[in-house]
Design a protein around this motif. Sequence first.
Motif, mmCIF file in Angstrom:
data_model
loop_
_atom_site.group_PDB
_atom_site.id
_atom_site.type_symbol
_atom_site.label_atom_id
_atom_site.label_comp_id
_atom_site.label_asym_id
_atom_site.label_seq_id
_atom_site.Cartn_x
_atom_site.Cartn_y
_atom_site.Cartn_z
ATOM 1 N N LYS A 15 28.837 53.889 57.468
ATOM 2 C CA LYS A 15 27.519 53.730 56.835
ATOM 3 C C LYS A 15 27.662 53.530 55.332
ATOM 4 C CE LYS A 15 24.928 56.621 60.101
ATOM 5 N NZ LYS A 15 24.300 57.962 60.252
ATOM 6 N N ASP A 16 28.684 54.146 54.753
ATOM 7 C CA ASP A 16 28.941 54.007 53.315
ATOM 8 C C ASP A 16 29.314 52.562 52.986
ATOM 9 O OD1 ASP A 16 29.979 55.535 50.609
ATOM 10 O OD2 ASP A 16 31.365 53.937 51.175
ATOM 11 N N ILE A 17 30.248 51.989 53.735
ATOM 12 C CA ILE A 17 30.674 50.617 53.432
ATOM 13 C C ILE A 17 29.557 49.625 53.811
ATOM 14 C CG2 ILE A 17 31.990 50.245 55.595
ATOM 15 C CD1 ILE A 17 33.088 48.916 52.156
ATOM 16 N N LYS A 73 23.829 56.048 51.273
ATOM 17 C CA LYS A 73 23.982 55.726 49.861
ATOM 18 C C LYS A 73 25.414 55.915 49.350
ATOM 19 C CE LYS A 73 21.953 56.255 45.370
ATOM 20 N NZ LYS A 73 21.065 56.938 44.478
ATOM 21 N N CYS A 74 25.944 54.842 48.777
ATOM 22 C CA CYS A 74 27.291 54.895 48.209
ATOM 23 C C CYS A 74 27.160 54.905 46.689
ATOM 24 C CB CYS A 74 28.103 53.686 48.673
ATOM 25 S SG CYS A 74 29.667 53.535 47.806
ATOM 26 N N GLU A 75 27.399 56.057 46.108
ATOM 27 C CA GLU A 75 27.292 56.218 44.650
ATOM 28 C C GLU A 75 28.361 55.396 43.939
ATOM 29 O OE1 GLU A 75 24.952 57.869 43.152
ATOM 30 O OE2 GLU A 75 24.179 59.326 44.601
ATOM 31 N N HIS A 110 38.525 46.304 45.347
ATOM 32 C CA HIS A 110 39.424 47.444 45.551
ATOM 33 C C HIS A 110 38.720 48.608 46.241
ATOM 34 C CE1 HIS A 110 43.193 46.315 43.232
ATOM 35 N NE2 HIS A 110 42.468 45.229 43.365
ATOM 36 N N TYR A 111 37.467 48.825 45.906
ATOM 37 C CA TYR A 111 36.719 49.880 46.613
ATOM 38 C C TYR A 111 36.641 49.544 48.100
ATOM 39 C CZ TYR A 111 33.265 53.160 48.169
ATOM 40 O OH TYR A 111 32.629 54.159 48.873
ATOM 41 N N GLU A 112 36.345 48.281 48.391
ATOM 42 C CA GLU A 112 36.209 47.875 49.792
ATOM 43 C C GLU A 112 37.551 47.946 50.532
ATOM 44 O OE1 GLU A 112 32.853 44.772 50.284
ATOM 45 O OE2 GLU A 112 34.250 43.983 48.808
HETATM 46 FE FE FE Z 1 31.088 55.077 48.907
#
Ligand code: FE
Length: 167
Positions: A15-17, A73-75, A110-112
């Motif tokens: 859900k975050d991605i 929600k991804c902060e 990079h986050y992904e």
């Molecule tokens: Fe996140």
Amino acid sequence: MRIKTMDELFVETLKDIYYAEKHIVKALPDMVKKAHGGELKKALENLRSETKEQINRLEKAFEMLDVSPRARKCEAIEGILRESEEDMAAIEDEDVRDAGMIGSAQAIEHYEICRYGTLIEWAKDLGRNDVAALLGQSLEQEKNADKLLTQIARSTTNRLAAGGAAA
Ligand code: FE
Ligand code: FE
């Protein structure tokens, strides 16, 4: 919410991605518009169509797991996108702005890459090689996008050096 099992942790991270991809696809048109170099513009446009594919893949993954596709929600991505917007607004020189945008796009990638990497390992641990294989397609796209951005960064830096815009 309370997360008790690996299955739940997996779904929450999915859900975050999902949240991240949905926000990236919304942020990209403005980046495409503000990109000066043709190569960068094209790469960001391509990123946008790939992001749409990645959103579809995530929806497929939720379906395979029999969970309704919901975003959490991804902060982290909100912060990365906010920095990207701030830099784009603050930089006047087109080539310098391009360099900043490439940096922002790589921060996104990079986050992904780290999220998909983790999710793929967890999916395998949970006996869901089918979901792991599906997410693997997105991970490959993210890695290739990152490599392409590195190449574009080099040509942008060369242009900056030639034009002396960094002075
Ligand atoms: Fe996140
Ligand atoms: Fe993506």
